[in-house]
Design a protein around this motif. Sequence first.
Motif, mmCIF file in Angstrom:
data_model
loop_
_atom_site.group_PDB
_atom_site.id
_atom_site.type_symbol
_atom_site.label_atom_id
_atom_site.label_comp_id
_atom_site.label_asym_id
_atom_site.label_seq_id
_atom_site.Cartn_x
_atom_site.Cartn_y
_atom_site.Cartn_z
ATOM 1 N N VAL B 62 0.865 -1.169 0.000
ATOM 2 C CA VAL B 62 0.000 0.000 0.000
ATOM 3 C C VAL B 62 0.906 1.224 0.000
ATOM 4 C CG1 VAL B 62 -1.765 1.278 1.247
ATOM 5 C CG2 VAL B 62 -1.721 -1.206 1.368
ATOM 6 N N GLU B 63 0.628 2.169 -0.889
ATOM 7 C CA GLU B 63 1.411 3.391 -0.911
ATOM 8 C C GLU B 63 0.486 4.546 -0.549
ATOM 9 O OE1 GLU B 63 4.018 3.978 -4.439
ATOM 10 O OE2 GLU B 63 3.181 5.983 -4.320
ATOM 11 N N LEU B 64 0.788 5.167 0.577
ATOM 12 C CA LEU B 64 -0.061 6.232 1.077
ATOM 13 C C LEU B 64 0.714 7.537 0.987
ATOM 14 C CD1 LEU B 64 -2.859 5.923 2.231
ATOM 15 C CD2 LEU B 64 -1.883 5.793 4.493
ATOM 16 N N PHE B 65 0.174 8.524 0.327
ATOM 17 C CA PHE B 65 0.866 9.796 0.112
ATOM 18 C C PHE B 65 2.299 9.534 -0.372
ATOM 19 C CE2 PHE B 65 -2.315 10.693 3.386
ATOM 20 C CZ PHE B 65 -2.959 11.777 2.828
ATOM 21 N N GLY B 66 2.444 8.539 -1.218
ATOM 22 C CA GLY B 66 3.758 8.244 -1.783
ATOM 23 C C GLY B 66 4.689 7.455 -0.878
ATOM 24 N N LYS B 67 4.187 7.053 0.295
ATOM 25 C CA LYS B 67 5.057 6.319 1.214
ATOM 26 C C LYS B 67 4.541 4.887 1.374
ATOM 27 C CE LYS B 67 7.528 9.889 2.940
ATOM 28 N NZ LYS B 67 7.167 10.979 2.076
ATOM 29 N N SER B 68 5.458 3.928 1.236
ATOM 30 C CA SER B 68 4.996 2.556 1.376
ATOM 31 C C SER B 68 5.754 1.780 2.452
ATOM 32 C CB SER B 68 5.095 1.817 0.040
ATOM 33 O OG SER B 68 6.394 1.932 -0.467
ATOM 34 N N GLU B 69 6.842 2.339 2.953
ATOM 35 C CA GLU B 69 7.580 1.661 4.008
ATOM 36 C C GLU B 69 6.773 1.766 5.303
ATOM 37 O OE1 GLU B 69 10.521 0.785 6.821
ATOM 38 O OE2 GLU B 69 10.592 2.911 6.354
ATOM 39 N N ARG B 70 6.671 0.659 6.063
ATOM 40 C CA ARG B 70 5.656 0.625 7.119
ATOM 41 C C ARG B 70 5.781 1.753 8.145
ATOM 42 N NH1 ARG B 70 3.669 -3.993 11.460
ATOM 43 N NH2 ARG B 70 1.851 -2.815 12.107
ATOM 44 N N ASN B 71 6.987 2.092 8.550
ATOM 45 C CA ASN B 71 7.150 3.133 9.561
ATOM 46 C C ASN B 71 6.646 4.490 9.088
ATOM 47 O OD1 ASN B 71 8.062 1.699 11.666
ATOM 48 N ND2 ASN B 71 10.240 2.073 11.280
ATOM 49 N N GLU B 72 7.024 4.848 7.878
ATOM 50 C CA GLU B 72 6.585 6.125 7.317
ATOM 51 C C GLU B 72 5.081 6.093 7.087
ATOM 52 O OE1 GLU B 72 9.876 7.888 4.439
ATOM 53 O OE2 GLU B 72 9.106 5.967 3.791
ATOM 54 N N TRP B 73 4.631 4.924 6.703
ATOM 55 C CA TRP B 73 3.254 4.727 6.335
ATOM 56 C C TRP B 73 2.353 4.931 7.553
ATOM 57 C CZ3 TRP B 73 0.255 -0.078 6.894
ATOM 58 C CH2 TRP B 73 -0.883 -0.072 6.116
ATOM 59 N N VAL B 74 2.807 4.447 8.710
ATOM 60 C CA VAL B 74 2.059 4.648 9.951
ATOM 61 C C VAL B 74 1.914 6.141 10.226
ATOM 62 C CG1 VAL B 74 2.217 4.428 12.455
ATOM 63 C CG2 VAL B 74 2.626 2.453 11.023
ATOM 64 N N ASP B 75 2.983 6.883 9.967
ATOM 65 C CA ASP B 75 2.951 8.319 10.183
ATOM 66 C C ASP B 75 1.924 8.986 9.280
ATOM 67 O OD1 ASP B 75 4.244 9.959 11.972
ATOM 68 O OD2 ASP B 75 5.338 10.966 10.358
ATOM 69 N N MET B 76 1.783 8.461 8.077
ATOM 70 C CA MET B 76 0.832 9.031 7.121
ATOM 71 C C MET B 76 -0.624 8.849 7.572
ATOM 72 S SD MET B 76 2.471 10.518 4.804
ATOM 73 C CE MET B 76 4.085 10.817 5.479
ATOM 74 N N GLN B 77 -0.834 7.875 8.469
ATOM 75 C CA GLN B 77 -2.195 7.658 8.972
ATOM 76 C C GLN B 77 -2.720 8.910 9.670
ATOM 77 O OE1 GLN B 77 -3.977 4.932 8.530
ATOM 78 N NE2 GLN B 77 -2.441 3.492 7.823
ATOM 79 N N LYS B 78 -1.794 9.738 10.139
ATOM 80 C CA LYS B 78 -2.208 10.966 10.821
ATOM 81 C C LYS B 78 -2.914 11.914 9.875
ATOM 82 C CE LYS B 78 1.156 11.036 14.540
ATOM 83 N NZ LYS B 78 2.603 11.100 14.693
ATOM 84 N N ARG B 79 -2.701 11.732 8.592
ATOM 85 C CA ARG B 79 -3.333 12.619 7.619
ATOM 86 C C ARG B 79 -4.686 12.090 7.163
ATOM 87 N NH1 ARG B 79 1.669 13.515 3.545
ATOM 88 N NH2 ARG B 79 0.214 14.901 2.491
ATOM 89 N N ILE B 80 -5.069 10.957 7.743
ATOM 90 C CA ILE B 80 -6.308 10.306 7.331
ATOM 91 C C ILE B 80 -7.352 10.391 8.437
ATOM 92 C CG2 ILE B 80 -7.323 8.078 6.732
ATOM 93 C CD1 ILE B 80 -4.785 7.267 5.508
ATOM 94 N N GLY B 81 -8.595 10.536 8.054
ATOM 95 C CA GLY B 81 -9.690 10.368 8.998
ATOM 96 C C GLY B 81 -10.526 9.216 8.485
ATOM 97 N N ALA B 82 -10.888 8.298 9.359
ATOM 98 C CA ALA B 82 -11.574 7.123 8.832
ATOM 99 C C ALA B 82 -12.726 6.672 9.717
ATOM 100 C CB ALA B 82 -10.592 5.975 8.650
ATOM 101 N N LEU B 83 -13.734 6.142 9.056
ATOM 102 C CA LEU B 83 -14.823 5.461 9.751
ATOM 103 C C LEU B 83 -14.904 4.083 9.115
ATOM 104 C CD1 LEU B 83 -17.373 5.288 11.525
ATOM 105 C CD2 LEU B 83 -18.633 6.300 9.653
ATOM 106 N N ILE B 84 -14.503 3.070 9.873
ATOM 107 C CA ILE B 84 -14.482 1.722 9.326
ATOM 108 C C ILE B 84 -15.554 0.890 10.023
ATOM 109 C CG2 ILE B 84 -13.076 -0.345 8.948
ATOM 110 C CD1 ILE B 84 -11.913 1.990 7.503
ATOM 111 N N GLU B 85 -16.394 0.268 9.222
ATOM 112 C CA GLU B 85 -17.522 -0.517 9.732
ATOM 113 C C GLU B 85 -18.346 0.298 10.726
ATOM 114 O OE1 GLU B 85 -16.298 -4.996 9.835
ATOM 115 O OE2 GLU B 85 -14.525 -3.756 9.800
ATOM 116 N N ASN B 86 -18.689 -0.284 11.872
ATOM 117 C CA ASN B 86 -19.512 0.483 12.807
ATOM 118 C C ASN B 86 -18.648 1.500 13.552
ATOM 119 O OD1 ASN B 86 -18.194 -1.699 13.876
ATOM 120 N ND2 ASN B 86 -19.486 -1.758 15.676
ATOM 121 N N PRO B 87 -19.244 2.628 13.940
ATOM 122 C CA PRO B 87 -18.441 3.660 14.595
ATOM 123 C C PRO B 87 -17.855 3.166 15.918
ATOM 124 C CG PRO B 87 -20.764 4.198 14.706
ATOM 125 C CD PRO B 87 -20.640 3.022 13.798
#
Lengths: 300, 307, 255
Positions: B62-87
Motif C-alpha cells: 500500500v502506498e499512502l501519500f507516496g510512502k509505502s515503508e511501514r514506519n513512514e506509512w504509519v505516520d501518514m495515517q495521521k493525515r487520514i480520517g476514517a470510519l471503518i464498519e460500525n463507529p
Amino acid sequence: MVFLLIFFMISVLVLIVQLFLLKKELTQMRIQLRAYNERKTNKKIDVTLVNKEIEKLGQEINNLIDLYTAENRKRILFEQEHKQAIANISHDLRTPLTSILGYIQLAEEEVTSEESQELLQVAKERAKRLEVLLKDFFELSIIESMDHQLKPERIALKKLTIERLMDYYDQFQEKKLEPDIDMPEQELYIHADVSAVTRVIDNLLSNAVKHAEGNVSVRLEKQERYARLTVQNDAAALKDVDVERLFDRFYMADQARSGKSTGLGLSIVKSFMEKMDGNITANWKDGVLSIVCEWSLTND
Amino acid sequence: MSEYILRTNQLTKRYKQTLALDNVNLHIREGEIYGIIGQNGAGKSTLLRVITGLALPSGGSVELFGKSERNEWVDMQKRIGALIENPALFSNMTAIENLELHRLQRGIPGRECIKKALQLVDLEHTGNKKVKNFSLGMKQRLGIAIALLSDPEFLILDEPTNGLDPTGIVELRQLIKKLNREKGVTVLISSHILSELHQLATSFGIIHKGKLLEELTAKELDEKCRKYLQIKVDDPKKGAIVLEQTLAATDFEVLQDGTIKLYEYLDDVRTVSLALTKNGLVIEHLSHHGDSLENYFTKVIEEVYHD
Amino acid sequence: MINLLKAETFKLKRNKSFWMIAGLMAGTSILFHILIMTEWWMMSGTKFDAVGLGKLNGLAPFTVPVFFNLAVCSLAAFFISSEFSESGVIRLQVMSGYKRSHVYFAKYLVFSFGTIIITVVIPLLTAALIAVALGHGDILQAQHFQYIVGTYGLFTLQLLGYTAIVMMLAILTEESGKTIIFSILFTVLVFVIEQFAYHPSVGWLYEHTIFHQFSFVFTPELSGAEWMRSTAVGVITILLVLAIGMAVFNRKEIK
C-alpha cells in the motif's frame, strides 16, 4: 535543611524536564510547518498537549492554515471551472460548426451563380480554419482540464523520434529542407504517455517545417539523467522578445494570423511537457531558434 | 506532493483458505471522491481495513501519500480520517467526551475542533446524553465527526450511510461534496448501493470477490451509461444536416473522427437509417450504445465470471 | 507518546469499573484494617508480625495473587479487552498514526497505574488512615516506614510484571469474560505449581518467578543478593512479557 535541599533539587529537575519538553515540542512544530510550507503535506499541525501556550500557538497556526486553504481552494476552483468552461465551449462549438460546413457544401451544389460560388468558397475556407483552430483549442483545453490523465509507459524515444521524422519526410521535401539529424548510439528509454510524446515531437517538427528558412536540425542526446530532444531551425526574423512569448496561446511571431497555423501548437507542447513532468525551454541565438525538451530517463 | 494519495500494488489478503483481496491495484488521485462499489462480502471492508492499517496485507503493498515503508506509512495515517464498519465509540461517554478523547489521542490543539465537528454532523445539542442512548443514526454521525475531527486530507468512509435516514443520507452527501470542494479533501467511500455513490463519486472502483474489476471516472461511466445511437456515414457533415433538417434532431454530437452520437430516436432506428439513406448517404455503422447503471455493473461482474 | 498517555488516563478516569473496583477494594481494606486493629480478627504468622507490624496484618491479603488477581483482571477486562469487543474502539487508536508498540506501551503504563492504585495505594492509605483514626499512629515511625517503602517498592515491581502478563492475556483474548476466566485460570495454575514447589527443579524455577517474589519481598531484612535477585526477576519479567506482548499486538488483526 535536607528537605529544603531535596525540594530545591526536585524543582530544578522538573524545570529542566519542562524546558526540554518545550524545546522538543517547538522542534516538532517547526518540522511540521516546514513540511507544510514545502508543500509536502496539507496536514494541519498536531502538538503534544503538555503546555497550554504551545497548544494555543498550534491552534493559531492551524487557523492560518485554514485561511490559506480557503483562499487556495477558491483560486483552484476558479481555474478549474475556467478550464472546464473552455473545454465545454469548444466541444459545444464543434457540432454546429460541422453542420455549417455541411450547409455550405449543400449550398455549393445548389448555387450556380459564379459570384455566389466565390463567396461560398470564402465562407468555406473560413469555416475550415475555424475547425482547425477549434480542434487545437479543444485539445489544449482538454490537456489542461482536470479530466485529462496521462497513461505513462516505457517508451523507446530514439525509435519514436525516427518514426516521426520519417512521417515528416515528405513535408521536409516539399519545402526543400534537409534536416540535420543527430541520434545517440544507444536507445533512450523514458517513462511517459506515448500519445503525448508523439504529439510533442509532431508539433515541434511541424513548427520547424513551417518556419524554417533553410536549416533544420533535430538532435536527441543523453544528458546525465535526462533524454534531451533539441529541434533547431533558423528564424532570422524572430527577436528575443518573441522567444519568451513563444509558448503563449495564440502567439504568432509573424502576426499575420493567416494560413493554417493557429498559434496553439507550442502551447500544446508546453502543456504536455508540464503534465509529463518534463522540461521545455526555447532559445534564440544568432538567428537560430532552438526548442529543447527534456524527459527523465528510466532507471533500467 | 505525489499525484496519488493512495495506490495499492498487487495487494492481496488471505484469510486461511479464502482470498479476501486478490491482487488489487487501486489508484486514488488528489481531490477525487473515489467510490468503491461491491456487494456485501466483496472485499470492500477488508480493503479499507488494510489501507488504514487495521489488517496487515498478505502480499503486495500500500502506498499512502507516496510512502509505502511501514514506519513512514504509519505516520501518514495521521493525515487520514476514517470510519471503518460500525463507529468506534465509548458508550458510557457523551459525544463531546468521545471527541475529546480522540483529540487527546491525535494531539489536535484547541477544543474548538470538537464544536466544529459536531456542527458538521448536526449533533451539537446532545449535551450530557451518553452515547449508549443514541440512535443508530446519531452514532453513525458521531463516528463521522470523529473521522473529521483532525481536518484530514484523506477521508475514508466505509458504508457511511448505514443507519442514516434518507435526510441524513442527503446531508452526508452534501457534507462530503462540500469538504471536497472547499477543502480539497480526497474521499474514499464504499457502498453496496450504486445509486448512492453515483450522485457523489468522481471515480469508481468495482470490486467483486476480492478482485478490483474496473476503475473508471464518473465521466467515463456516464459515457458508458448514456444511451445513444452511434452513426457512421461516409459524409458526416451532410449527415449532421440530415439529422437537423429531416429529423429535427437537436441532441447529437459529431466527434473528432466524424462519428455521430445521436441521443434521440433511440427506439426508432428505422426512421434514422431511412432518412440517412434517402439523402444519399452510405451508412457504415449504426448501433445502440449505453446501459443502465445497474446493467453496466452486472455486466462487468458477469464478464469476469464467464472467463 | 504523552498524548497517548493523556488519552488513556482520560479513559481510566471515566471507566466505571475502575471506580467500582477501587471502591470495593477500599471498603474491604477498611473493613480488614478495622477488624484487625480492634483485634476482632486475629491473624498470625504473617510477614508483618515478624517485623512487629501485626497491626498492619490487614495488608496481608492484598499481597496474595489469588486475592488481588480478581481486581487486576477485572480492570484488565473492562479497561483493555472491552476496547476490542465493545464496538471496537481500539480501531480508532490504531488508526491514529502511532506505532502499535507505542499504543501498547501507553496502555500498559496506564493500566499498571490503575492497578497500583487499587492494590498498593488503597490498602496502604486506608491502613494509615485507620491506624491514625484508631489511635495507632505510633506504628508509622521511621523504621517501619523504611520497611514498608522498601518492600512495597519491590512488590510494585513484581506487580508490574504481573500486569504485563494480564495485559497480554487481555490483548490475546479480546473479550472481557474470557480475560477474567483466563487470568483466574492462570493464577490458579501458578497456585497449583506452587504446591509442587518441593520438587527441586520446579522449586528453583518457581523461586525465580514474580509469584514467589510477591510474598518473598516481605521477608524482613532481605540481603543485598536477595534484593538484587528480586529486582532482576521483576525487571526481566516486565521486559520479556512486554516484548512478547508488543510482538503479538504488532501482528494482530484488529476486528
